[in-house]
Design an enzyme around this catalytic site. Structure first.
Site, short mmCIF file in Angstrom:
data_model
loop_
_atom_site.label_atom_id
_atom_site.label_comp_id
_atom_site.label_asym_id
_atom_site.label_seq_id
_atom_site.Cartn_x
_atom_site.Cartn_y
_atom_site.Cartn_z
N SER A 38 99.94 63.70 -26.50
CA SER A 38 99.89 65.13 -26.80
C SER A 38 101.10 65.56 -27.62
O SER A 38 102.18 64.98 -27.48
CB SER A 38 99.85 65.92 -25.49
N LYS A 77 102.93 62.45 -20.23
CA LYS A 77 102.46 61.88 -21.51
C LYS A 77 103.59 61.08 -22.17
O LYS A 77 103.40 59.96 -22.65
CB LYS A 77 101.99 63.00 -22.44
N TYR A 136 103.34 67.95 -16.98
CA TYR A 136 102.17 67.37 -17.67
C TYR A 136 102.65 66.66 -18.94
O TYR A 136 102.36 65.49 -19.17
CB TYR A 136 101.16 68.48 -18.03
C1 WQD Z 1 97.67 78.45 -27.31
C2 WQD Z 1 98.30 79.78 -27.71
C3 WQD Z 1 99.54 80.83 -25.95
C4 WQD Z 1 96.02 81.57 -23.40
C5 WQD Z 1 98.33 73.32 -24.20
C6 WQD Z 1 99.02 72.06 -23.75
C7 WQD Z 1 98.68 70.94 -24.69
C8 WQD Z 1 97.20 70.80 -24.76
C9 WQD Z 1 96.59 72.10 -25.28
C10 WQD Z 1 96.17 69.30 -23.20
C11 WQD Z 1 99.71 79.95 -27.18
C12 WQD Z 1 98.32 81.68 -26.32
C13 WQD Z 1 96.85 81.16 -24.44
C14 WQD Z 1 95.86 82.96 -23.13
C15 WQD Z 1 97.33 83.47 -24.97
N1 WQD Z 1 96.65 70.50 -23.49
N2 WQD Z 1 97.49 82.10 -25.19
N3 WQD Z 1 96.52 83.86 -23.93
O1 WQD Z 1 99.85 75.92 -24.68
O2 WQD Z 1 99.49 75.39 -27.16
O3 WQD Z 1 98.85 73.70 -25.45
O4 WQD Z 1 96.94 73.11 -24.34
O5 WQD Z 1 96.16 68.33 -23.90
O6 WQD Z 1 99.24 69.75 -24.22
O7 WQD Z 1 100.41 72.26 -23.78
O8 WQD Z 1 97.52 75.78 -25.68
O9 WQD Z 1 95.54 77.23 -25.57
O10 WQD Z 1 97.23 77.35 -23.67
O11 WQD Z 1 97.82 78.30 -25.89
O12 WQD Z 1 97.92 84.31 -25.66
O13 WQD Z 1 95.12 83.38 -22.20
O14 WQD Z 1 97.53 80.84 -27.15
O15 WQD Z 1 100.67 81.65 -25.70
O16 WQD Z 1 100.46 80.68 -28.16
P1 WQD Z 1 99.04 75.28 -25.75
P2 WQD Z 1 96.96 77.17 -25.12
#
Ligand code: WQD
Length: 334
Positions: A124, A153, A149
């Protein structure tokens, strides 16, 4: 080739199994169904019109894995199995170290015992921590991820590197995913996490269907073009293709590739694109930042383009359209 896919009924795993079958590989899936459903196996068969063997079990169970390897000549393993909820990992680190690293150690022991030294690992972009500059390249320094998490990785990457140093016969590919979203075109397979989604796209989709009231946008005071978090969203179909390319290229050594599009989109970019392509409304409100989030993250995937002859082809509109199509097609059955 005969491929063992761990976690093969999961979101990325199932899409990769379809791509493997469509490229005439033979596939065995092992999955404990902790975060997926067994009907995915029949959906894979329906989409590809091909057979796939499914074994319900734990990758951490020696006897289960040993039986698979003793009964089948496995040419390579694509290892997806593991826990992936960032927030949960902060609350229950031991569950993640055992659930991700523990099971991988068992897998590697059994692979070694049966002389299967060919693995593609689902890593990741989290292993980069907070990048000093963008886009992110594979040779950037890795830093302690902001959650257990991500640390699992990174630790598994180190374990695989050490295994190669001790035995140069191993063929190891580490695929660092950015943000996978979207679904395959029939709408049979897709991302459907249990409970309230942690990730952005599954949350947007459920607001669009009315299941959830309003999206919480975690902060609009980041140093980005509109203040909301920017990520490199990649269509899960492109991700699946990247695995097949890596498998067919895998040579001895440890090979690391970013799988992203090289484009960054903000939370509000995604919301507005989703509304436009699907002609729906997604209500949202700005709330405080989420702990552990970084402002901006997107990939330089030119190494995968050059060495794997792979490049993401689908765009953000495809990702939004396909994500919604999956939920609409399955809303009564989910
Ligand atoms: C994306 C953006 C949030 C939810 C994570 C893991 C990564 C991978 C993908 C597994 C950010 C914003 C999110 C919400 C929001 N996982 N957001 N409201 O954190 O980039 O990555 O998921 O493999 O390893 O770290 O993904 O989709 O959670 O967030 O505003 O309800 O959306 O702040 O900017 P992230 P995400």
């Amino acid at each position: 080739m005969k491929i063992l896919v761990t976690g093969g009924t999961g979101y990325i795993g199932s899409h990769t199994v379809v791509e493997l079958l469509n490229n005439n590989h033979e596939v065995i899936i092992i999955d404990n169904l902790i975060n997926s459903k067994i009907d995915v196996v029949d959906k894979i068969k329906k989409i590809t019109n091909k057979d796939v063997k499914f074994i319900q079990g734990d990758v951490g169970d020696y006897n289960t894995l040993s039986k698979i390897f003793s009964e089948n000549k496995i040419d390579a393993v694509i290892h997806f199995a593991g826990l992936k909820a960032v927030g949960e990992s902060v609350k229950e680190p031991l569950k993640y170290y055992e659930g991700n690293i523990g099971i991988t150690l068992n897998l590697l022991h059994v692979m070694q015992e049966y002389n299967c030294k060919n693995i593609i690992f689902s890593s990741s972009a989290t292993v980069y921590g907070v990048p000093d500059k963008l886009p992110i390249k594979e040779d950037f320094p890795l830093s302690r991820p902001s959650n257990p998490y991500g640390t699992t990785k990174l630790m598994i990457e180190y374990i695989l590197e050490d295994i190669y140093k001790a035995d140069k016969d191993w063929k190891i590919t580490l695929l660092r995913y950015f943000n996978p979203i979207g679904s395959e075109k029939t709408g049979l397979l897709g991302e459907n996490p249990k409970g309230i989604p942690n990730n952005l796209m599954p949350y947007i989709v459920r607001v669009a269907t009315g299941e959830l009231k309003c999206l919480n946008v975690f902060g609009n005071d980041y140093p980005t073009h509109d203040g909301t978090g920017v990520r490199d969203y990649i269509h899960v179909l492109d991700l699946a293709k990247g695995h097949v390319k890596a498998l067919e290229k895998n040579i001895s050594g440890v090979h690391v590739y970013n799988l992203g599009t090289g484009k960054g989109y903000s939370v509000l970019d995604l919301v507005h694109t989703f509304e436009k392509v699907n002609n729906v409304k997604v209500s949202y409100k700005i709330v405080a930042r989420r702990a552990g989030d970084i402002a901006e993250c997107y990939a330089d995937s030119s190494k995968a383009e050059k060495e794997l002859n792979w490049k993401a082809e689908l765009n953000i509109e495809d990702m939004c359209r396909d994500s919604y199509n999956f939920i609409i097609k399955n809303s009564t059955k989910l």
